[in-house]
Design a protein around this motif. Structure first.
Motif, PDB file in Angstrom:
ATOM      1  N   GLU A  93      15.959  -4.986  26.709  1.00 44.98           N
ATOM      2  CA  GLU A  93      15.287  -5.653  25.581  1.00 44.98           C
ATOM      3  C   GLU A  93      16.253  -6.361  24.632  1.00 44.98           C
ATOM      4  N   PRO A  95      17.328  -9.331  22.640  1.00 44.29           N
ATOM      5  CA  PRO A  95      16.466 -10.445  22.214  1.00 44.29           C
ATOM      6  C   PRO A  95      16.929 -11.814  22.715  1.00 44.29           C
ATOM      7  N   ASP A 118       6.885 -11.362  30.497  1.00 43.31           N
ATOM      8  CA  ASP A 118       6.287 -10.278  29.703  1.00 43.31           C
ATOM      9  C   ASP A 118       7.372  -9.489  28.990  1.00 43.31           C
ATOM     10  N   SER A 119       8.394 -10.156  28.487  1.00 46.32           N
ATOM     11  CA  SER A 119       9.510  -9.403  27.921  1.00 46.32           C
ATOM     12  C   SER A 119       9.720  -9.731  26.450  1.00 46.32           C
ATOM     13  N   LYS A 120      10.655  -9.019  25.850  1.00 45.03           N
ATOM     14  CA  LYS A 120      11.018  -9.278  24.457  1.00 45.03           C
ATOM     15  C   LYS A 120      12.230 -10.193  24.382  1.00 45.03           C
ATOM     16  N   SER A 121      12.679 -10.721  25.529  1.00 47.84           N
ATOM     17  CA  SER A 121      13.920 -11.492  25.564  1.00 47.84           C
ATOM     18  C   SER A 121      13.669 -12.986  25.685  1.00 47.84           C
TER      19      SER A 121
END
Lengths: 306, 429
Positions: A93, A95, A118-121
């Motif tokens: 995760e 960023p 579908d990630s936070k990056s």
């Protein structure tokens, strides 16, 4: 505020081979805050030392992030392992992930893009020079630092060396840069030009943008559509490869002319129709931006920019 | 990297994609055996990497350039003239004797296939693919490529096959189906059957077509392909489907996990200088028509350098992206390629160092001038990492080089030198 980086950026370097070490030394010299390294074979507790700087090196990204609160990763890992490194950062995760590596297989990037969805990056690259932000002395990439100067113009480019070329002209014309982003020359990359334009449009530190595209793909058309729809800040655009013979791949995996939409003419027409100011010659990017800034009353003479 | 049609069909066959019976021949004996096994009615296809084969011509090497001019000038007219001694790259024959009559001129070592895509030298013919003829009811188009914007594979299919898909897209865009592929799911047979039904294939062909599409996707995925194209696949009069053409592009970046793709590569189809550049580890080299030899780092800057030269009235002799230079012998190798090109009247070196260090480039240039005995005027523009040291190296060397700090000025010097054939005395720097 500024885009992607700021003075709270805590950098993690992944891939401490010779080139990674050289580059991270130059980032440290520039004043970038490097908090951790990740390299297979290392265990927590070992450190990388250079001059007055030291940072710990870990075996995994997850551990490095946990121990150091790194919030940005730079990947110098060779091509066969680059996608794996990106996926590791997505799983941890992180960023903002910046991948410099050239030659990443396109099927690997298909997997990466699926994982990013579908990630936070956010990913910049691969096959790119990275990001540099002179005002916060933050260099996440491979840039020659000397040509950059803090100021109010954003730069976004598919090509690395053309970032340097454009910035050199800007600096010579007395125009500093807010943030410079090389998005990468491959067919599949993380953030594309229009996403970076949106960031610049929303950035109070940026008054105008240089957009450097090249033949092949449809990314410049997407950028043009964004400019037309939402951009109020002036954009100066150059497209490399106007004189390239059709059908030949010019080095960048992304730069192959596909039908008429991939030509420089089609891209320039789309950008011009969207209101961008076109620099036909790559040698006139700086002078064109100077004129545009002066007309907009946004030209800051050097020294006043700080 | 491109591979031959017969190789694409080997891959298809190994993955369960129906192809006509046949194989590649380079000798008369092989050709005879193939016709005996798969004939008597066969199609004989010249194996070259360039497209436009069917409308191309098999000619003697010394006639290639004239034929190329004819084809590019009047493609419409020459299309109607496949007769007599003019032979195309795709021929029909019945029986061994007729087949050999078509085969021999193709495989003559002096023969070249010329099409609008080969350039004036034409392409050497590596083999002839000899296959049984298929009784065609209707032709269709199918391809899988990478959609960069969406980061996914994209399948394009059409019931208007056997012609240029770009043309169909222009005249009848609704006839072109686009199916994005979820890379996690892949392209299972049920998706294939759904596509087959959208294409209007008859019920007898839905299942074999669905399997064929799914298997073509396996070729794409397992081979790290950048393109799999079948134009056309056909519905046979017996109501089933066959891939009667096949084109596969492999991703050079993935060659490390496929043994370098060595078994698929055919160096005779590649430009000798481009192979030399590759072996010297030079990022990318492409021969062009002009007389200014270019050495640049980065593909974008290399293209922009060509653009600048042309805006100043010059003509680049090549595109050369030297890649990241951290050893001076790479500069020497790059310059060796440029110097060996007889068209080069002036050399223009434009390096903006990031990862590359320009002082190393400068040392390489100085060594190359001595080692290669370079006679052409040399214009060098250096900037970026270690630029001061780089400029000092050039200056201290005492060799006759023109330099400029800015791209526009440097391009102007190079164009001027190419026109006059002379070096200007050190006016800059």
């Amino acid at each position: 505020m500024s885009i992607l980086l700021n003075n709270r950026t805590r950098l993690l370097i992944q891939g401490l081979g010779n080139e990674g070490q050289n580059q991270i030394r130059r980032s440290l010299d520039y004043g970038t805050k490097v908090v951790a390294g990740v390299h297979p074979g290392f265990r927590g507790g070992e450190t990388f030392a250079y001059g007055n700087h030291t940072f710990p090196v870990y075996a995994t990204v997850t551990e490095a992030v946990e121990k150091t609160q790194a919030n940005c990763s730079i990947i110098y890992v060779p091509a066969p392992g680059a996608a794996d490194a990106i996926l590791e950062n997505i799983a941890a995760e992180v960023p903002l992930i910046v991948c410099i590596t050239e030659g990443v297989p396109v099927h690997d990037m298909i997997r990466v893009r699926t994982a990013l969805a579908d990630s936070k990056s956010k990913l910049i690259g691969p096959n790119c020079p990275g990001i540099i932000q002179p005002a916060s002395n933050c260099r996440v990439g491979i840039h020659p630092p000397d040509v950059f100067m803090a100021g109010n113009v954003g730069v976004v480019s598919r090509s690395g060396t053309l970032v340097y070329e454009a910035v050199d002209q800007l600096t010579r014309a007395g125009i500093g840069q807010s943030t410079c982003v090389g998005v990468g020359g491959d067919p599949i990359i993380g953030e594309q030009q229009q996403a970076i334009l949106r960031r610049f449009q929303n950035d109070p530190d940026t008054d105008a943008v240089v957009l450097i595209g090249e033949i092949g793909g449809l990314a410049e058309q997407a950028a043009a559509a964004y400019i037309k729809r939402s951009m109020t800040k002036p954009v100066v655009a150059f497209i490399a490869g106007a004189t390239a013979p059709p059908g030949r791949r010019m080095g960048h995996a992304g730069a192959i002319i596909e039908g008429e939409a991939g030509t420089a003419e089609a891209k320039l027409a789309a950008l011009e129709a969207a209101g961008a100011v076109i620099s036909r010659s790559p040698a006139e990017i700086g002078s064109t931006m100077r004129r545009v800034l002066e007309e907009a009353g946004k030209y800051q003479s050097p020294g006043a920019a700080e | 990297m491109n591979i031959h049609e017969y190789q694409a069909k080997q891959l298809f066959k190994a993955h369960g994609v129906p192809v006509p019976g046949g194989g590649a021949a380079t000798t008369e004996r092989e050709a005879r055996a193939l016709v005996q096994e798969h004939g008597p009615d066969v199609v004989i296809k010249a194996q070259v990497h360039a497209g436009g084969r069917g409308k191309g011509r098999v000619v003697k090497r010394d006639r290639a350039s004239r034929m190329y001019n004819d084809l590019t000038r009047e493609p419409e007219r020459s299309e109607g003239q496949i007769s007599g001694r003019r032979r195309g790259g795709v021929r029909l024959a019945s029986g061994v004797e007729e087949a050999l009559k078509e085969f021999r001129p193709m495989m003559d070592t002096d023969s070249r296939l010329v099409s609008i895509q080969t350039g004036p030298d034409g392409a050497p013919i590596s083999a002839a693919l000899i296959e049984q003829q298929t009784s065609i009811a209707k032709e269709y188009y199918f391809s899988i490529q990478v959609d960069g914007a969406n980061g996914q594979p994209l399948i394009v299919a059409s019931a208007e096959g056997g012609q240029s898909i770009e043309e169909v897209n222009k005249t009848n865009p609704r006839a072109v189906l686009r199916v994005p592929v979820d890379p996690v799911e892949g392209f299972p047979a049920f998706r294939g059957r759904s596509l087959a039904s959208q294409l209007g294939l008859p019920s007898s062909a839905i299942r074999p077509a669905g399997d064929m599409f799914a298997n073509l996707y396996r070729v794409f995925s397992e081979m790290d392909a950048s393109l799999v194209e079948v134009n056309p696949f056909v519905l046979t009069t017996e109501g089933t489907v066959v891939a009667i053409d096949g084109k596969v592009g492999l991703d050079d970046n993935a060659s490390f996990r496929h043994g370098g793709y060595e078994e698929w590569r055919d160096r005779s189809q590649e430009n000798a200088t481009e192979i030399e550049a590759e072996e010297a580890n030079i990022g990318s080299y492409i021969k062009l028509d002009g007389n200014i030899g270019c050495v640049v780092n980065g593909a974008g800057l290399a293209m922009a350098t060509m653009d600048t030269l042309m805006l100043h009235g010059g003509e680049p002799a090549n595109f050369l992206d030297i890649g990241t230079v951290n050893r001076k012998d790479r500069v020497i190798e790059a310059l060796r390629i440029i110097v060996n090109d007889p068209d080069v009247k002036t050399i223009f070196i434009n390096i903006f160092g990031g990862l590359a260090r320009v002082d190393i480039v400068a040392e390489g240039v100085v060594d190359a001038v001595k080692e290669l005995n370079i006679k052409q005027p040399l214009v060098v523009r250096l900037n970026g990492s270690n630029v001061e040291e780089g400029r000092r190296v050039l200056h201290d060397s005492g060799i006759d080089i023109q330099t400029a700090d800015e791209l526009g000025d440097a391009a102007e010097l190079a164009v001027e030198a190419a026109k006059s054939g002379k070096r200007r005395t050190r006016a800059t720097n």
